[in-house]
Design a protein around this motif. Structure first.
Motif, PDB file in Angstrom:
ATOM      1  N   TYR A 171       0.489  22.126  -0.716  1.00 15.69           N
ATOM      2  CA  TYR A 171       1.341  21.790  -1.854  1.00 15.69           C
ATOM      3  C   TYR A 171       0.686  20.693  -2.694  1.00 15.69           C
ATOM      4  N   LYS A 172       0.937  20.714  -3.997  1.00 13.93           N
ATOM      5  CA  LYS A 172       0.382  19.720  -4.905  1.00 13.93           C
ATOM      6  C   LYS A 172       1.073  18.369  -4.679  1.00 13.93           C
ATOM      7  N   PRO A 173       0.337  17.258  -4.878  1.00 13.19           N
ATOM      8  CA  PRO A 173       0.916  15.922  -4.645  1.00 13.19           C
ATOM      9  C   PRO A 173       2.217  15.663  -5.390  1.00 13.19           C
ATOM     10  N   VAL A 174       2.279  16.045  -6.676  1.00 12.96           N
ATOM     11  CA  VAL A 174       3.507  15.808  -7.453  1.00 12.96           C
ATOM     12  C   VAL A 174       4.672  16.597  -6.863  1.00 12.96           C
ATOM     13  N   GLU A 175       4.417  17.852  -6.467  1.00 10.09           N
ATOM     14  CA  GLU A 175       5.454  18.690  -5.869  1.00 10.09           C
ATOM     15  C   GLU A 175       5.906  18.107  -4.530  1.00 10.09           C
ATOM     16  N   THR A 192       0.832  -1.205   0.000  1.00  5.91           N
ATOM     17  CA  THR A 192       0.000   0.000   0.000  1.00  5.91           C
ATOM     18  C   THR A 192       0.869   1.258   0.000  1.00  5.91           C
ATOM     19  N   ASP A 193       1.999   1.203   0.686  1.00  2.08           N
ATOM     20  CA  ASP A 193       2.906   2.347   0.732  1.00  2.08           C
ATOM     21  C   ASP A 193       3.498   2.619  -0.649  1.00  2.08           C
ATOM     22  N   GLN A 194       3.978   1.561  -1.313  1.00  2.00           N
ATOM     23  CA  GLN A 194       4.546   1.727  -2.655  1.00  2.00           C
ATOM     24  C   GLN A 194       3.505   2.267  -3.632  1.00  2.00           C
ATOM     25  N   PHE A 195       2.295   1.705  -3.564  1.00  2.00           N
ATOM     26  CA  PHE A 195       1.236   2.124  -4.470  1.00  2.00           C
ATOM     27  C   PHE A 195       0.927   3.606  -4.282  1.00  2.00           C
ATOM     28  N   SER A 196       0.804   4.039  -3.040  1.00  2.00           N
ATOM     29  CA  SER A 196       0.461   5.433  -2.767  1.00  2.00           C
ATOM     30  C   SER A 196       1.539   6.382  -3.260  1.00  2.00           C
ATOM     31  N   ARG A 197       2.786   5.967  -3.102  1.00  2.00           N
ATOM     32  CA  ARG A 197       3.875   6.826  -3.582  1.00  2.00           C
ATOM     33  C   ARG A 197       3.829   6.959  -5.102  1.00  2.00           C
ATOM     34  N   LEU A 198       3.482   5.866  -5.791  1.00  2.00           N
ATOM     35  CA  LEU A 198       3.360   5.919  -7.249  1.00  2.00           C
ATOM     36  C   LEU A 198       2.227   6.860  -7.661  1.00  2.00           C
ATOM     37  N   VAL A 199       1.109   6.782  -6.939  1.00  2.00           N
ATOM     38  CA  VAL A 199      -0.034   7.637  -7.253  1.00  2.00           C
ATOM     39  C   VAL A 199       0.312   9.099  -6.988  1.00  2.00           C
ATOM     40  N   LEU A 200       0.902   9.375  -5.840  1.00  2.00           N
ATOM     41  CA  LEU A 200       1.248  10.747  -5.490  1.00  2.00           C
ATOM     42  C   LEU A 200       2.274  11.332  -6.458  1.00  2.00           C
ATOM     43  N   ALA A 201       3.138  10.460  -6.992  1.00  2.00           N
ATOM     44  CA  ALA A 201       4.153  10.914  -7.946  1.00  2.00           C
ATOM     45  C   ALA A 201       3.607  10.969  -9.373  1.00  2.00           C
ATOM     46  N   GLY A 202       2.396  10.431  -9.588  1.00  2.00           N
ATOM     47  CA  GLY A 202       1.833  10.396 -10.926  1.00  2.00           C
ATOM     48  C   GLY A 202       2.596   9.474 -11.854  1.00  2.00           C
ATOM     49  N   ASP A 203       3.180   8.399 -11.308  1.00  2.00           N
ATOM     50  CA  ASP A 203       4.028   7.491 -12.088  1.00  2.00           C
ATOM     51  C   ASP A 203       3.179   6.463 -12.840  1.00  2.00           C
ATOM     52  N   VAL A 204       2.636   6.880 -13.984  1.00  2.00           N
ATOM     53  CA  VAL A 204       1.773   6.009 -14.793  1.00  2.00           C
ATOM     54  C   VAL A 204       2.535   4.805 -15.310  1.00  2.00           C
ATOM     55  N   VAL A 205       3.774   5.001 -15.721  1.00  2.00           N
ATOM     56  CA  VAL A 205       4.571   3.902 -16.283  1.00  2.00           C
ATOM     57  C   VAL A 205       4.743   2.778 -15.269  1.00  2.00           C
ATOM     58  N   ALA A 206       5.082   3.117 -14.033  1.00  2.00           N
ATOM     59  CA  ALA A 206       5.259   2.096 -13.001  1.00  2.00           C
ATOM     60  C   ALA A 206       3.943   1.399 -12.681  1.00  2.00           C
ATOM     61  N   LEU A 207       2.852   2.141 -12.670  1.00  2.00           N
ATOM     62  CA  LEU A 207       1.540   1.543 -12.373  1.00  2.00           C
ATOM     63  C   LEU A 207       1.144   0.517 -13.431  1.00  2.00           C
ATOM     64  N   THR A 208       1.539   0.748 -14.690  1.00  2.00           N
ATOM     65  CA  THR A 208       1.168  -0.191 -15.757  1.00  2.00           C
ATOM     66  C   THR A 208       1.911  -1.523 -15.636  1.00  2.00           C
ATOM     67  N   ARG A 228      -6.354   6.944 -14.953  1.00  2.00           N
ATOM     68  CA  ARG A 228      -7.566   7.180 -14.148  1.00  2.00           C
ATOM     69  C   ARG A 228      -7.257   7.040 -12.662  1.00  2.00           C
ATOM     70  N   ILE A 229      -6.430   6.048 -12.309  1.00  2.00           N
ATOM     71  CA  ILE A 229      -6.061   5.843 -10.909  1.00  2.00           C
ATOM     72  C   ILE A 229      -5.393   7.094 -10.358  1.00  2.00           C
ATOM     73  N   VAL A 230      -4.442   7.644 -11.113  1.00  2.00           N
ATOM     74  CA  VAL A 230      -3.722   8.832 -10.654  1.00  2.00           C
ATOM     75  C   VAL A 230      -4.678  10.004 -10.474  1.00  2.00           C
ATOM     76  N   VAL A 231      -5.539  10.228 -11.471  1.00  2.00           N
ATOM     77  CA  VAL A 231      -6.465  11.369 -11.420  1.00  2.00           C
ATOM     78  C   VAL A 231      -7.479  11.214 -10.294  1.00  2.00           C
ATOM     79  N   GLU A 232      -8.042   9.999 -10.149  1.00  2.00           N
ATOM     80  CA  GLU A 232      -9.144   9.812  -9.202  1.00  2.00           C
ATOM     81  C   GLU A 232      -8.694   9.538  -7.767  1.00  2.00           C
ATOM     82  N   LEU A 233      -7.464   9.039  -7.590  1.00  2.00           N
ATOM     83  CA  LEU A 233      -7.021   8.695  -6.230  1.00  2.00           C
ATOM     84  C   LEU A 233      -5.978   9.648  -5.649  1.00  2.00           C
TER      85      LEU A 233
END
Length: 199
Positions: free
Chosen positions: A166-170, A95-111, A123-128
């Motif tokens: 602050y924005k999640p990506v920042e 769950t920690d790794q997943f959240s960091r990917l979402v907060l970073a907007g790392d679409v490539v890693a999520l795929t 969609r995961i990045v935008v909605e979560l």
């Protein structure tokens, strides 16, 4: 609704489990993150559950920890994601790794998670992005942390910086840039704020 089961683990054939609760056998699907922590068959086990009722089916999903169940429920709110993909996510990353990917907007890693294509990852990045903290659980409306969800120093700093606006990506960039081994949350926040201000 069924929120928790405590009984004897009869069988485990991932992702399916059979748990005997007072003579009644409950069939439960669980992610590998939970299955890895299960005791041997014949032993007692307690699982948090998500009870899904649809027009043509009823299903139970089991989790060893609340943050896993919370992430599972968050994932089900994303359009195009069903229980099968949500279980795959929990089986593929913490769950920690997943959240960091979402907060970073790392679409490539999520795929790289089985069942997640590029559009679903987007969609995961935008909605979560605004609904998860560093443990994958839903952010309360008042911005406070839910009880029972311990965070590491970087996670605490991430949540605090998000609360400051602050924005999640920042936030993800600042924490990754400034956090060092041994830093507590306060130290990371101080350094991140200095970096954000260009000091």
């Amino acid at each position: 609704m069924i929120g928790r089961l405590r009984g004897i683990l009869v069988t485990k054939q991932p992702p399916s489990l059979l748990i005997d609760v007072g003579g009644v056998g409950y069939e439960v699907d669980a992610p590998m993150s939970t299955i890895y922590e299960l005791p041997a068959t014949g032993k007692e086990v307690t699982l948090l559950t998500h009870h899904a009722v649809k027009e043509d089916s009823v299903a139970l999903y089991g989790f060893m920890h609340e943050h896993e169940r919370a992430l599972f429920r968050n994932l089900l709110k994303v359009s195009g994601i069903g229980a099968k993909i949500a279980l795959a996510v929990l089986s593929g990353v913490s769950t920690d790794q997943f959240s960091r990917l979402v907060l970073a907007g790392d679409v490539v890693a999520l795929t790289k998670i089985p069942g997640i294509g590029k559009k679903t990852a987007e969609r995961i990045v935008v909605e979560l992005r605004d609904r998860v903290d560093a443990n994958g659980v839903a952010m309360p409306a008042n911005g406070s942390m839910p009880s029972g969800a311990p965070l590491d120093a970087a996670g605490e700093a991430t949540v605090a910086l998000l609360q400051l606006g602050y924005k999640p990506v920042e936030v993800s960039r600042l924490v990754q840039k400034t956090a060092a081994d041994g830093d507590d949350a306060e130290a990371i926040i101080r350094k991140a704020l200095r970096a954000a201000l260009g000091n």
